[in-house]
Design an enzyme around this catalytic site. Structure first.
Site, short mmCIF file in Angstrom:
data_model
loop_
_atom_site.label_atom_id
_atom_site.label_comp_id
_atom_site.label_asym_id
_atom_site.label_seq_id
_atom_site.Cartn_x
_atom_site.Cartn_y
_atom_site.Cartn_z
N SER A 142 0.85 -1.20 0.00
CA SER A 142 0.00 0.00 0.00
C SER A 142 0.88 1.24 0.00
O SER A 142 2.00 1.22 0.54
CB SER A 142 -0.89 0.02 1.26
OG SER A 142 -1.56 1.26 1.36
N TYR A 155 -2.31 -0.03 10.34
CA TYR A 155 -2.41 -0.48 8.95
C TYR A 155 -1.10 -0.19 8.22
O TYR A 155 -0.53 -1.06 7.54
CB TYR A 155 -3.59 0.23 8.27
CG TYR A 155 -3.76 -0.14 6.81
CD1 TYR A 155 -4.29 -1.37 6.44
CD2 TYR A 155 -3.40 0.76 5.80
CE1 TYR A 155 -4.44 -1.71 5.11
CE2 TYR A 155 -3.55 0.43 4.47
CZ TYR A 155 -4.07 -0.80 4.12
OH TYR A 155 -4.22 -1.13 2.79
#
Ligand code: NDP
Length: 245
Positions: A142, A155
């Site tokens: 990501s 995250y």
């Protein structure tokens, strides 16, 4: 083997979003697929959609946090297709929230899915790739690993681990294996709204609806890495919407 046609590809998190779009994209290019996820009906819908368009796919209920499930996923590729050419480790959960909310189950789920899940995939596929003398790990990271934005600390940390593990694996993979990190930015998927924090989920969905790119853009980036000739490794692809700062 170069190109996509004929390759046996296993994809985790294939029941929706980026994983489902990647399955559809690769099937259209002639890949033979083993698709893993936990939601049986959603996974079956992806498999049936591919079959209806003449593609080849089989679904295997898979929880990536369970070592034996990854083994079953890779074994299915060997049983059905006699080999496994690519493992796309895509399963993920964007259960982001501020630290003060102490959503420790969500923290645990992100660690288990992104880190343990990735390691379970490596554990299942690496011996197969070594035996074959070829294979390709495609790991979905990501842009959160590039810039930490509140409240995405946990995250981002787990996606940073994906980046680091991918590079470590690449360095040890030798001349026969390929290792790719695909780092998407904001992508229009249901996963974006998965935060248990109502305000966070609403803000992310609003942002998604304003700027996100379609999951097919990430699927095409994954396809680009896969279709390279055997000796060519696309080590990292960052793909994000132009509107993402
Ligand atoms: P989705 O929620 O649509 O997809 C997530 C997929 O992961 C689903 O198929 C889900 O299936 C699966 N999954 C979750 N936990 C597990 C588990 N324990 N075992 C097996 N499968 C699991 O979201 P996205 O498509 O957006 O997410 C895909 C990946 O892309 C994730 O790794 C995410 O972090 C990453 N990403 C997404 C971005 C975005 O903006 N959308 C940006 C950057 C990265 P099921 O629930 O059926 O098991």
């Amino acid at each position: 083997m170069s190109g996509i046609a004929g390759k046996a590809v296993a994809i985790t998190g294939a029941s929706s979003g980026i994983g489902a779009a990647t399955a559809t994209y690769l099937a259209e290019k002639g890949a033979r697929l083993v698709l893993g996820a936990r939601r049986e009906e959603r996974l079956a819908a992806v498999v049936d959609g591919i079959a209806a368009r003449g593609g080849e796919a089989v679904g295997v209920i898979t929880d990536v946090t369970r070592r034996e499930d990854l083994k079953r996923l890779t074994d299915t590729a060997l049983d059905r297709f006699g080999r496994l050419d690519v493992l796309v480790s895509n399963a993920g959960t964007m259960a982001v929230s501020p630290f003060d909310e102490l959503r420790q189950d969500d923290w645990d789920a992100m660690v288990a899915t992104h880190i343990t899940g990735l390691l379970n995939g490596i554990g299942a596929a690496l011996p197969v790739f070594r035996r074959q003398g070829s294979g390709h790990f495609v790991n979905v990271g990501s842009t959160a690993a590039h810039v930490v934005k509140s409240p995405q600390g946990v995250y981002a940390a787990t996606k940073t681990a994906v980046k680091v593990l991918t590079e470590g694996l690449r360095q040890e993979s030798g001349p026969d294996l390929r290792v790719t990190l695909v780092s998407p930015g904001f992508t229009h998927t249901e996963g974006v709204g998965r935060s248990a924090s109502p305000e966070v989920a609403a803000a992310l969905v609003r942002q998604r609806d304003e700027i996100a790119m379609p999951p097919s853009a990430v699927a095409a980036a994954i396809g680009f890495a896969i279709e390279q000739p055997a000796g060519v490794d696309i080590s990292e692809v960052v793909v994000r919407p132009t509107a993402q700062g």
